[in-house]
Design a protein around this motif. Structure first.
Motif, PDB file in Angstrom:
ATOM      1  N   THR A   1      28.582  33.227 135.449  1.00  0.00           N
ATOM      2  CA  THR A   1      27.686  32.157 135.892  1.00  0.00           C
ATOM      3  C   THR A   1      26.789  31.695 134.742  1.00  0.00           C
ATOM      4  OG1 THR A   1      27.659  33.064 138.137  1.00  0.00           O
ATOM      5  CG2 THR A   1      25.917  31.521 137.581  1.00  0.00           C
ATOM      6  N   THR A   2      26.343  32.641 133.925  1.00  0.00           N
ATOM      7  CA  THR A   2      25.460  32.289 132.801  1.00  0.00           C
ATOM      8  C   THR A   2      26.142  31.341 131.810  1.00  0.00           C
ATOM      9  OG1 THR A   2      24.220  34.359 133.008  1.00  0.00           O
ATOM     10  CG2 THR A   2      24.073  33.204 130.902  1.00  0.00           C
TER      11      THR A   2
ATOM     12  N   ALA B   1      28.619  29.404 132.395  1.00  0.00           N
ATOM     13  CA  ALA B   1      28.905  28.154 133.110  1.00  0.00           C
ATOM     14  C   ALA B   1      27.655  27.281 133.215  1.00  0.00           C
ATOM     15  CB  ALA B   1      29.454  28.458 134.503  1.00  0.00           C
ATOM     16  N   ILE B   2      26.521  27.903 133.500  1.00  0.00           N
ATOM     17  CA  ILE B   2      25.263  27.152 133.593  1.00  0.00           C
ATOM     18  C   ILE B   2      24.914  26.529 132.241  1.00  0.00           C
ATOM     19  CG2 ILE B   2      22.757  27.406 133.858  1.00  0.00           C
ATOM     20  CD1 ILE B   2      23.310  29.390 136.106  1.00  0.00           C
TER      21      ILE B   2
ATOM     22  N   VAL C   1      32.083  30.889 140.659  1.00  0.00           N
ATOM     23  CA  VAL C   1      31.250  30.756 139.459  1.00  0.00           C
ATOM     24  C   VAL C   1      30.839  29.303 139.244  1.00  0.00           C
ATOM     25  CG1 VAL C   1      31.295  30.859 136.929  1.00  0.00           C
ATOM     26  CG2 VAL C   1      32.098  32.801 138.266  1.00  0.00           C
TER      27      VAL C   1
ATOM     28  N   THR D   1      28.472  28.172 142.139  1.00  0.00           N
ATOM     29  CA  THR D   1      27.200  28.892 142.006  1.00  0.00           C
ATOM     30  C   THR D   1      26.375  28.326 140.851  1.00  0.00           C
ATOM     31  OG1 THR D   1      28.166  30.933 142.873  1.00  0.00           O
ATOM     32  CG2 THR D   1      26.130  31.150 141.618  1.00  0.00           C
ATOM     33  N   SER D   2      27.044  28.043 139.754  1.00  0.00           N
ATOM     34  CA  SER D   2      26.353  27.488 138.583  1.00  0.00           C
ATOM     35  C   SER D   2      25.751  26.126 138.902  1.00  0.00           C
ATOM     36  CB  SER D   2      27.326  27.367 137.406  1.00  0.00           C
ATOM     37  OG  SER D   2      27.900  28.620 137.104  1.00  0.00           O
TER      38      SER D   2
ATOM     39  N   GLN E   1      22.737  26.634 141.202  1.00  0.00           N
ATOM     40  CA  GLN E   1      21.538  27.131 140.524  1.00  0.00           C
ATOM     41  C   GLN E   1      20.880  26.049 139.671  1.00  0.00           C
ATOM     42  OE1 GLN E   1      22.032  30.887 138.527  1.00  0.00           O
ATOM     43  NE2 GLN E   1      22.942  31.877 140.302  1.00  0.00           N
TER      44      GLN E   1
END
Length: 313
Positions: free
Chosen positions: A110-111, A113-114, A163, A166-167, A170
């Motif tokens: 996720t990190t 991807a964000i 992922v 979720t990204s 967020q």
């Protein structure tokens, strides 16, 4: 004396909050996995239960004056509510179809991807150090997935979708909180019932309503108890995250998150006998190193930014 008692009470509250978050965050993974493995409860229906219980819990919190709702236009949070559905549903599907180790490591993506989303679409710049931490995170996830003897393509598809959604969720949550000037509980208070309504419409098209495997099917009492318990835990996860960040700091929450990451992985191998090869262990180690490095550099940059603001005349 009164100051000491006040400090003791405050520390006790913080420790209690951390323990609640630890218990709920780890427990939600194991309870959901148990429900999927032993009862075969439908995924989207379980997600719907989580949303409904979360909203009911927030309603109780509102009545207890724990927060004040803010009036929001539904159109303003429509996409957010939809992404919330996808975020929880795909994450649960990933858990259902993967080992806990693969599920947990996939979430670490996720990190990256964000960062990719914020770089490409929001033109946000990240330092080279931050970007380099994504290498061990990604390498670790790839290593674990490649050597996972229970690897399955469908599980990885759900993990990847989880992922991505979720990204997006967020990123949008942060943007919406800033745009609408609301905190996470105020946003979730409106978001949860809207997401529940979406799922209520969608569920009948993907999962049976009655009969075997349906929400109104012949479920045993233990299965129903576990499902309700899962919903309560999901609410506690959301509530405790908000409380910890509000009463401690991002540093505390992040460091505590690493501890939960390790405990969850360990629990998966112990409770569900998920196989673990040496290469998978190396993958987990790489990912953990990357996460720790990312947190260290990110928090250091935040502290540096704050000190510059303080020094500015």
């Amino acid at each position: 004396m009164s100051v000491r008692l006040s400090d003791l009470f405050k520390n006790t509250r913080i420790i209690t909050g951390l323990l609640v978050n630890l218990f709920s965050s780890i427990c939600i993974v194991f309870v959901n996995k148990w429900i999927y493995v032993h009862y075969g409860f439908p995924n989207m229906t379980l997600t719907l239960v989580h949303f409904v219980v979360t909203w009911l819990g927030l309603f109780v919190c509102h009545k207890m004056d724990m927060f004040s709702p803010k009036s929001l236009r539904p159109t303003k949070i429509l996409l957010l509510a939809l992404s919330f559905c996808g975020f929880v549903a795909f994450t649960n599907l990933s858990l259902q179809n993967n080992t806990i180790g693969t599920y947990q490591l996939a979430k670490a993506m996720t990190t990256p991807a964000i960062i990719a989303i914020q770089t490409l679409y929001y033109r946000k710049a990240f330092s080279t150090k931050i970007k380099l931490t994504l290498v061990p995170i990604t390498l670790g996830v790839v290593l674990n997935s490649y050597y996972d003897v229970k690897f399955n393509l469908l599980g990885m598809v759900f993990a990847t979708l989880g992922v991505l959604v979720t990204s997006l969720y967020q990123v949008w949550v942060g943007a919406k909180q800033h745009e609408l000037q609301v905190n996470s509980m105020q946003l979730l208070y409106y978001q949860a019932p809207m997401s529940s309504a979406f799922l209520l419409v969608i569920v009948p098209f993907f999962e049976p309503i009655a009969g075997e495997g349906g929400i109104f099917g012949p479920w045993s009492l233990p299965a129903l108890v576990m499902v309700i318990f899962s919903g309560v835990i999901a609410f506690l996860v959301n509530l405790s995250i908000y409380w910890i960040i509000g009463n401690t700091s991002a540093v505390t929450y992040n460091m505590f998150g690493h501890f939960k990451f390790c405990i969850t992985l360990l629990g998966g191998y112990v409770l569900f006998q998920d196989p673990l090869s040496l290469n998978q262990g190396l993958g987990i180690f790489c990912t953990l190193v990357g996460i720790l490095a990312y947190t260290h550099f990110k928090l250091a940059e935040q502290d540096e930014g704050k000190s510059r603001l303080v020094q500015r005349p």
